[in-house]
Structure formats: structure tokens, C-alpha cells
Design a protein around this motif. Structure first.
Motif, PDB file in Angstrom:
ATOM      1  N   ASP A  85      45.029 -13.718 -29.213  1.00 17.97           N
ATOM      2  CA  ASP A  85      43.815 -12.621 -29.046  1.00 17.97           C
ATOM      3  C   ASP A  85      44.190 -11.473 -29.854  1.00 17.97           C
ATOM      4  O   ASP A  85      44.854 -10.641 -29.450  1.00 17.97           O
ATOM      5  N   TYR A  86      43.418 -11.360 -31.039  1.00 20.17           N
ATOM      6  CA  TYR A  86      43.687 -10.173 -31.814  1.00 20.17           C
ATOM      7  C   TYR A  86      42.771  -8.784 -31.696  1.00 20.17           C
ATOM      8  O   TYR A  86      42.706  -8.024 -32.575  1.00 20.17           O
ATOM      9  N   GLY A  87      42.123  -8.947 -30.519  1.00 21.14           N
ATOM     10  CA  GLY A  87      41.323  -7.930 -29.972  1.00 21.14           C
ATOM     11  C   GLY A  87      40.666  -7.191 -31.305  1.00 21.14           C
ATOM     12  O   GLY A  87      39.693  -8.009 -32.051  1.00 21.14           O
ATOM     13  N   ASP A  88      40.542  -5.944 -31.854  1.00 26.51           N
ATOM     14  CA  ASP A  88      39.742  -5.417 -32.511  1.00 26.51           C
ATOM     15  C   ASP A  88      40.119  -5.876 -34.060  1.00 26.51           C
ATOM     16  O   ASP A  88      39.349  -5.604 -34.840  1.00 26.51           O
ATOM     17  N   TRP A  89      41.170  -6.523 -34.274  1.00 18.50           N
ATOM     18  CA  TRP A  89      41.401  -6.872 -35.681  1.00 18.50           C
ATOM     19  C   TRP A  89      40.741  -8.565 -35.705  1.00 18.50           C
ATOM     20  O   TRP A  89      40.884  -8.817 -36.871  1.00 18.50           O
ATOM     21  N   THR A  90      40.140  -8.951 -34.806  1.00 20.18           N
ATOM     22  CA  THR A  90      39.440 -10.381 -34.867  1.00 20.18           C
ATOM     23  C   THR A  90      38.740 -10.388 -36.444  1.00 20.18           C
ATOM     24  O   THR A  90      37.584  -9.572 -36.201  1.00 20.18           O
ATOM     25  N   GLY A  91      38.773 -11.334 -37.007  1.00 17.82           N
ATOM     26  CA  GLY A  91      37.793 -11.428 -38.148  1.00 17.82           C
ATOM     27  C   GLY A  91      38.214 -10.663 -39.383  1.00 17.82           C
ATOM     28  O   GLY A  91      37.777 -10.782 -40.372  1.00 17.82           O
ATOM     29  N   HIS A  96      46.028  -3.677 -31.705  1.00 24.06           N
ATOM     30  CA  HIS A  96      44.691  -3.935 -31.880  1.00 24.06           C
ATOM     31  C   HIS A  96      43.963  -4.110 -30.493  1.00 24.06           C
ATOM     32  O   HIS A  96      43.025  -4.481 -30.458  1.00 24.06           O
ATOM     33  N   GLY A  97      44.591  -4.009 -29.419  1.00 25.66           N
ATOM     34  CA  GLY A  97      43.990  -4.269 -28.000  1.00 25.66           C
ATOM     35  C   GLY A  97      43.880  -5.521 -27.564  1.00 25.66           C
ATOM     36  O   GLY A  97      43.384  -5.680 -26.749  1.00 25.66           O
ATOM     37  N   GLY A  98      44.347  -6.593 -28.173  1.00 25.71           N
ATOM     38  CA  GLY A  98      44.561  -7.836 -27.669  1.00 25.71           C
ATOM     39  C   GLY A  98      45.947  -8.255 -27.250  1.00 25.71           C
ATOM     40  O   GLY A  98      46.312  -7.588 -26.447  1.00 25.71           O
ATOM     41  N   GLU A  99      46.246  -9.256 -27.484  1.00 26.65           N
ATOM     42  CA  GLU A  99      47.521 -10.011 -26.834  1.00 26.65           C
ATOM     43  C   GLU A  99      48.739  -9.603 -27.873  1.00 26.65           C
ATOM     44  O   GLU A  99      48.697  -9.392 -29.162  1.00 26.65           O
ATOM     45  N   SER A 100      50.018  -9.197 -27.225  1.00 26.28           N
ATOM     46  CA  SER A 100      51.010  -9.100 -28.055  1.00 26.28           C
ATOM     47  C   SER A 100      51.687 -10.676 -28.423  1.00 26.28           C
ATOM     48  O   SER A 100      51.404 -11.493 -27.487  1.00 26.28           O
ATOM     49  N   VAL A 101      52.408 -10.648 -28.908  1.00 26.95           N
ATOM     50  CA  VAL A 101      53.243 -12.194 -29.372  1.00 26.95           C
ATOM     51  C   VAL A 101      54.165 -12.355 -28.457  1.00 26.95           C
ATOM     52  O   VAL A 101      54.124 -13.543 -27.936  1.00 26.95           O
ATOM     53  N   ALA A 102      54.594 -11.365 -27.546  1.00 29.32           N
ATOM     54  CA  ALA A 102      55.612 -11.616 -26.316  1.00 29.32           C
ATOM     55  C   ALA A 102      54.540 -12.221 -25.246  1.00 29.32           C
ATOM     56  O   ALA A 102      55.075 -13.094 -24.488  1.00 29.32           O
ATOM     57  N   THR A 103      53.442 -11.583 -25.239  1.00 28.65           N
ATOM     58  CA  THR A 103      52.624 -12.211 -24.161  1.00 28.65           C
ATOM     59  C   THR A 103      52.019 -13.449 -24.516  1.00 28.65           C
ATOM     60  O   THR A 103      52.041 -14.510 -23.506  1.00 28.65           O
ATOM     61  N   VAL A 104      51.893 -13.873 -25.833  1.00 24.41           N
ATOM     62  CA  VAL A 104      51.629 -15.438 -25.920  1.00 24.41           C
ATOM     63  C   VAL A 104      52.948 -16.187 -25.738  1.00 24.41           C
ATOM     64  O   VAL A 104      52.296 -17.064 -25.311  1.00 24.41           O
ATOM     65  N   ARG A 105      53.806 -15.613 -25.924  1.00 23.93           N
ATOM     66  CA  ARG A 105      55.064 -16.437 -25.632  1.00 23.93           C
ATOM     67  C   ARG A 105      55.134 -16.668 -23.956  1.00 23.93           C
ATOM     68  O   ARG A 105      55.637 -18.056 -23.781  1.00 23.93           O
TER      69      ARG A 105
END
Length: 198
Positions: A86-92, A118-127
Motif C-alpha cells: 500500500d503506497y499511500g499518497d504515492w499510489t498512481g 507515503h503514509g502506506g505500508e513499509s516494506v518491512a510491514t509487507v514482509r
């Protein structure tokens, strides 16, 4: 215990992937991505034991993931744990736009896997999310196919091999790539094999 065989399939090309944009779950396959997935389905049908339509299949919630599974002739069930970042504000938005407007934030995101400017997920959170799911599959003792964003495959390989999280940047997973992991229950092994026949 029967071994678990997991084939991770990267979804096909989307406009966001081709244009280096931070994607959204609504992004579907572009025309070339759909054609390539359909062509791969024809290729896979000639390979014994690779992607079988009767294998259990899960996919990330992105339209591109479910469309790829459908094009490959699979019957996917959506699994939220396989969602892309989830890239938050960077999405799109494009990588170049963010580099021009928020260079420090982009540098932070690229250099620190636990950051999420960006206010979404970090890569560590995705992991953590993908890793929990992956750990839960080791003892299933069945053949399973999972279709997801290429980033999810990169992170899954890093987790499966217990590599440092930053290693994901050194892995390149192309759309429609297939990564095979096998497990007897204790740990995952990365299996590289050549196509059979022909």
C-alpha cells in the motif's frame, strides 16, 4: 509428511509496472500483459506438473493478479495477505514525480525498509504480512499456486530464505515469472528447474 510445493507467479504487465508508477489494487492487466498471460497458459499446458489447473490457487486482491490467474486457466481465491504494498499518497504517481517533489522522502523509503513516508505500508510491514502467510503454508502438504505482484514474490523469496530484508532490492522478478518453493515442514527451499520436454 507430504512435501508442500508452492509456485509463486508474478502477475502480468500493467500500465503502472510499465511506467514505473506506484500501483493500486484496481490496476488491471494492460493489453500486452493479458496477451502474454494467455500465451504463457498455452506454454504451461505442455509442461507436465508445472502449473496445473487442479492445483489450489490463491491470488492477491489486485485486479492484475486475479486476471493473470484467470488467463492461466486457474481458479483463484483472493488472499488479502498476498496484496502488494500500500503506497499511500504515492499510489498512481510515478517514481520520477516523487523523486522531483519529495527526494528526501524517496531516499528514506529506498534506504530504510521500515520507513513509510507515503503514509502506506513499509516494506518491512509487507514482509511481516507475507511472511506470516508463507510460514503458514509450509506444512500444508499440497501443491499450491499463488499469483501476486512481483514485489510480493521478491519479498516472499527474501523471507523464505531468511535473507536480510534489504536484499529484496537485489532481486528482479519480471511479470509472469514463476518462483518455486518446496518444504518438508521445517523450512523453505528455492527450487530452480528447467522446462521438461522439447
Amino acid at each position: 509428511m507430504s512435501p508442500t510445493s508452492l509456485r509463486l507467479v508474478a502477475h502480468g504487465h500493467t500500465t503502472a509496472l510499465r511506467r514505473a508508477r506506484f500501483g493500486a489494487t484496481t490496476d488491471g492487466l494492460d493489453e500486452g500483459g493479458l496477451r502474454a498471460a494467455l500465451a504463457q497458459a498455452r506454454t504451461e499446458s505442455g509442461r507436465r506438473g508445472h502449473l496445473r489447473v487442479d492445483d489450489a490457487c490463491l491470488s492477491g486482491p489486485e485486479a492484475a493478479a486475479t486476471q493473470t490467474a484467470d488467463a492461466l486457466g486457474l481458479r483463484p481465491t483472493v488472499e488479502a495477505s498476498l496484496a502488494g504494498c500500500d503506497y499511500g499518497d504515492w499510489t498512481g504517481r510515478s517514481f520520477e514525480e516523487i523523486a522531483a517533489e519529495q527526494p528526501q522522502a524517496l531516499h528514506e523509503w529506498l534506504s530504510a525498509p521500515d520507513s513509510a513516508p507515503h503514509g502506506g505500508e513499509s516494506v518491512a510491514t509487507v514482509r511481516e504480512r507475507v511472511g506470516r502467510w508463507l510460514d503458514g503454508q509450509r506444512t500444508r502438504g499440497q501443491r499450491l499456486i499463488a499469483v501476486a505482484h512481483p514485489l510480493v514474490l521478491r519479498i516472499a523469496v527474501v523471507h523464505a530464505l531468511d535473507l536480510p530484508i534489504a536484499t529484496y532490492r537485489q532481486l528482479d522478478v519480471e511479470p509472469l515469472a514463476i518462483v518455486r518453493l518446496t518444504s518438508q515442514g521445517a523450512r523453505w527451499q528455492l527450487r530452480l528447474s528447467a522446462p521438461r520436454g522439447g
